[in-house]
Design an enzyme around this catalytic site. Sequence first.
Site, PDB file in Angstrom:
ATOM      1  N   LYS A   1       0.873  -1.175   0.000  1.00  0.00           N
ATOM      2  CA  LYS A   1       0.000   0.000   0.000  1.00  0.00           C
ATOM      3  C   LYS A   1       0.909   1.223   0.000  1.00  0.00           C
ATOM      4  CE  LYS A   1      -3.516   2.692   2.360  1.00  0.00           C
ATOM      5  NZ  LYS A   1      -2.697   3.941   2.277  1.00  0.00           N
TER       6      LYS A   1
ATOM      7  N   GLY B   1       3.762   3.228  11.139  1.00  0.00           N
ATOM      8  CA  GLY B   1       2.963   4.435  11.103  1.00  0.00           C
ATOM      9  C   GLY B   1       2.420   4.787  12.475  1.00  0.00           C
ATOM     10  N   SER B   2       1.292   5.473  12.495  1.00  0.00           N
ATOM     11  CA  SER B   2       0.734   6.002  13.733  1.00  0.00           C
ATOM     12  C   SER B   2       0.125   4.903  14.598  1.00  0.00           C
ATOM     13  CB  SER B   2      -0.342   7.038  13.415  1.00  0.00           C
ATOM     14  OG  SER B   2      -1.485   6.418  12.839  1.00  0.00           O
TER      15      SER B   2
ATOM     16  N   GLY C   1      -3.678   4.497  13.484  1.00  0.00           N
ATOM     17  CA  GLY C   1      -3.854   3.718  12.262  1.00  0.00           C
ATOM     18  C   GLY C   1      -3.433   2.280  12.430  1.00  0.00           C
ATOM     19  N   GLY C   2      -2.310   2.065  13.105  1.00  0.00           N
ATOM     20  CA  GLY C   2      -1.812   0.710  13.297  1.00  0.00           C
ATOM     21  C   GLY C   2      -2.739  -0.141  14.142  1.00  0.00           C
TER      22      GLY C   2
ATOM     23  N   GLU D   1       4.715  -1.366  13.616  1.00  0.00           N
ATOM     24  CA  GLU D   1       5.557  -0.453  14.395  1.00  0.00           C
ATOM     25  C   GLU D   1       4.760   0.827  14.554  1.00  0.00           C
ATOM     26  OE1 GLU D   1       8.964   2.590  13.556  1.00  0.00           O
ATOM     27  OE2 GLU D   1       9.648   0.578  13.008  1.00  0.00           O
TER      28      GLU D   1
ATOM     29  N   CYS E   1      11.280   7.246  14.078  1.00  0.00           N
ATOM     30  CA  CYS E   1      10.632   6.443  15.112  1.00  0.00           C
ATOM     31  C   CYS E   1      11.519   6.278  16.335  1.00  0.00           C
ATOM     32  CB  CYS E   1      10.249   5.078  14.551  1.00  0.00           C
ATOM     33  SG  CYS E   1      11.612   4.207  13.755  1.00  0.00           S
TER      34      CYS E   1
ATOM     35  N   GLU F   1       4.073  10.159  22.432  1.00  0.00           N
ATOM     36  CA  GLU F   1       5.006  10.559  21.394  1.00  0.00           C
ATOM     37  C   GLU F   1       4.527  11.842  20.723  1.00  0.00           C
ATOM     38  OE1 GLU F   1       7.138   8.640  17.429  1.00  0.00           O
ATOM     39  OE2 GLU F   1       5.085   8.075  17.918  1.00  0.00           O
TER      40      GLU F   1
END
Length: 470
Positions: A152, A204-205, A208-209, A228, A265, A354
Amino acid sequence: MTTLTDSSPNQIRAACEAASQAAPGWAAAPVVQRAALLRALADSLQSAREALVPLADEETHLGTVRLNGELDRTCFQLRGFADQIEAGRAQPVQDDPAVPGAPPAGRPRLTRIAVPVGPVAMFAASNFPFAFSVLGGDTASALAAGCTVVVKAHPGHPLLSRAVFELATAVLPAGVLQMVEGAGIPVGVALVRDPAITAAAFTGSVRGGVALWREANARPRPIPFYGELGSINPVVALPGALAANGAALATQLAGSIAMGCGQFCTSPGVVIVRDDEASQAFVKQLAEALAAANPHAMLNAAIRAGFNAGVARLHGRAGVKSLLALPARETAPGAHLVATDAASFLADEVLREEVFGPSCVIVTVRDAAETLQVLHAVEGTLTVTLWGADEDTADNRELVRAAQAIAGRVLFAGVPTGVAVTAAQQHGGPWPSTTNALTTSVGYAAMERFLRPVALQDAPGWLIAARGQA
């Protein structure tokens, strides 16, 4: 700015089906063939450098120096995985010969092997347009393991994604690498839900994750989701290290916080210091070094808005002192530094979130016990850095145990930004830094996410011989 058009449900289904059709042939391909193709992908990336790097810079604002280095890293990963599979890393075999008699003393012959899991959904990241994107580490490790991949593409670098995809499909057999596009949530959800997909890798966030992780587990046949998500990467700066080398460490740490405009990250988000003269001098030096930093523009407007909101929350918290709040410079944000004490940090979860960008929270503690309390409150993180824990003392042993309990990588020198691609690397940590602390997304062990163990009992000779010839 060019944007990706959301792939339709039919297009997503077709991409996954193509990867599924190609999966048996790719899994059965001789290692020498897979290795040659991985190296060919690296060669193609390098040959297209002059076209790809300016395109990446236009879309991400990361700068040509950084992007050339990232392209080199991506090529290094591809070639490194080729070397690893030629050395047998993707086809481990544990053979226990038969022993006469009944169990438990006796046993049949058992041969433990590893097989590719099948088509992998790979979600590209915004902050590494080469190294964690179409041909990044997740794709490279899955291809090396013998899995086909459906990427994606990230909407932050659409033209680069298309260019790299076209380059890759000119090298790989038909169907082995597929790509879907779009910023819409339905694209990612449809990809994870597709019955052909057998595993997913995401960078990603947290929001979203977690949503995609839930989708992966809600399928009629759940699949592993290697996400992650987020990390604040605490740095524990003990008084001895700061008394001996505080000014240099402050400069080094400021460079790490501001590196890539803080969009790593592994960017240090929390620094734990003692309430003593050397530590407070270090904090002053860190603020001065950060004030001199010149971050570049952020990746996109949404990330910039998230950063602005995050630092606004930090500066407005009870028990927090603002040490640095630089105004934006044209399109680039200024660095931010705030300070608090252990009690406030423990009481306020906002201070433990974060903030993706050039900001950091200083936490002043009174003693080793408060240091441990602060670390325990962090929960999961990709890294913990321990400066000054060089002597074998009871306090240092406790500190190392606490760091290992919450992090995938513990540093005793240097800064956490910069993640080496090597067999011993561990880029992953307990929740919420990742969805699976037992795996890594960087380094050659990343292949293990996409290999499933199978035990062969009393297997015929031709099957064992075939494993050795693959």
